[in-house]
Design a protein around this motif. Sequence first.
Motif, short mmCIF file in Angstrom:
data_model
loop_
_atom_site.label_atom_id
_atom_site.label_comp_id
_atom_site.label_asym_id
_atom_site.label_seq_id
_atom_site.Cartn_x
_atom_site.Cartn_y
_atom_site.Cartn_z
N SER A 209 0.85 -1.21 0.00
CA SER A 209 0.00 0.00 0.00
C SER A 209 0.88 1.25 0.00
O SER A 209 1.79 1.39 0.81
CB SER A 209 -0.91 -0.01 1.24
OG SER A 209 -1.52 1.25 1.37
N LYS A 334 -17.97 -8.38 4.72
CA LYS A 334 -17.25 -7.45 5.61
C LYS A 334 -18.18 -6.38 6.17
O LYS A 334 -18.02 -5.94 7.31
CB LYS A 334 -16.06 -6.82 4.87
CG LYS A 334 -14.90 -7.80 4.80
CD LYS A 334 -13.69 -7.31 4.06
CE LYS A 334 -12.67 -8.46 4.05
NZ LYS A 334 -11.58 -8.29 3.14
N ASN A 346 -12.36 -2.91 -3.77
CA ASN A 346 -11.52 -2.86 -4.98
C ASN A 346 -10.83 -4.20 -5.20
O ASN A 346 -10.48 -4.91 -4.27
CB ASN A 346 -10.48 -1.73 -4.94
CG ASN A 346 -9.78 -1.51 -3.63
OD1 ASN A 346 -9.20 -0.46 -3.39
ND2 ASN A 346 -9.80 -2.49 -2.74
N ASP A 355 -0.56 0.70 -4.83
CA ASP A 355 0.55 1.44 -5.43
C ASP A 355 0.31 1.82 -6.89
O ASP A 355 1.20 1.70 -7.72
CB ASP A 355 1.84 0.61 -5.28
CG ASP A 355 3.07 1.51 -5.41
OD1 ASP A 355 2.92 2.75 -5.36
OD2 ASP A 355 4.17 0.96 -5.59
#
Length: 401
Positions: A209, A334, A346, A355
């Motif tokens: 990330s 979730k 996503n 990234d």
Amino acid sequence: MTLNGRKILLGVTGGIAAYKTPELVRRLQEAGAEVRVVMSAGAEAFITPLTLQAVSGHRVRTHLLDPEAEAGMGHIELARWADDVLIAPATAQVIARLAHGFAADLLSTLALATEARIWIAPAMNRVMWDAEAVRENCRMLVSRGVKLVGPGVGDQACGEQGPGRMLDPDEIVAELGGSEPVLAGLRFVVTAGPTHEPIDPVRFLGNRSSGRMGFAVAEALAEAGARVDLVAGPVKLSTPPGVQRLDVTTASEMLEVVTARMENADGFVGVAAVADYRPESLADDKIKKSGQPLTLQLVENPDILATVARRRPKPFVVGFAAETRDLERAARGKLEAKGADLIAANRVGHDRGFDTEDNTLEVFGAERHWNLGSRAKRILARELVAIIAEQMQQDGNGKKQ
Ligand code: PMT
């Protein structure tokens, strides 16, 4: 969206996306702006000054050393006239000129001579956009306050697919217009980036990330008028304007800071890729090779999102779900399991989600679903914030009693 009374100097440079600029001029005008146009020599290969003169209602300037044009509104007056300079499409060439301060033609000279806000909407082939020189030039410009508008991701004129496409005129106008202060008076805590869980003094468990998505969400919330605490794992990003940043390293530290900051907060957005596990113990010294397999005992980290969702009075809670498969099922799972109000899901994997400049988001609520498509993270963040504002309003503004 209003740009009422804003004086916008549109600089068009030589990319195929120049064909979209007549529509861009129209959209800017419909939003209330007055538009004047400057074209580079390259732009004239794609579109004529006459077209842009017809839509803008003003003579289009193309050359710096034009005695006739300088006798009218000279380039310095033009630079002073503008509230905003928007360069769209912005080629790698003009980005480099701006970054290095070249007064090589009318547009780059104007950019040096103006005190107006400068916006650039890059448009180029995806490999060019990824070139280190272009990235470095953009970083330089952003650090000086230039606003980057896009680029978007998608089909490119060269037949390739990826980031580098100029944003659509509507998206550019939305970026220039900024957000309505729909969240004024509300406080948010946002997490972003990875956590690093130390193994020994030199090693850690982490993930890829970059923090971009979380920083974009924090920025969009601040633009919408919220007071934002951004709890960031180890990332190399500059803090968005108007955002209070708190740096942490591990999941436990993140939980501690989030818990303290949630005392007065109305909403929470968990974008951080928090490590689910950490080594049970931290070795005092660097672990040496022994020629034998090494087993690390891991223990589960606290779930920050679920912990926040259990608070009473309940804040408005938004989680992210990073999935490699079964996106909807996992996101809905979730939403339920963590007690969130919304989950932004996503797909992640090689060159996806983590990234990258762009992302693809779907947002799931108990009763509604929004497909935000594939866009620059900053644009997705704005759309997510608009959904948050709408949902909070439906729930009675979400202001804690
Ligand atoms: O940072 P970028 O490079 O821009 O990449 C963005 C991103 C892919 C990291 C981001 O869009 C994203 O998906 N973030 C969530 C990543 C993640 O950890 O997903 P998850 O499905 O494992 O977790 C679900 C939710 O629970 C997340 O909101 C997460 O912040 C939260 N969580 C998870 C574990 C934990 N111990 N505590 C948590 O709060």
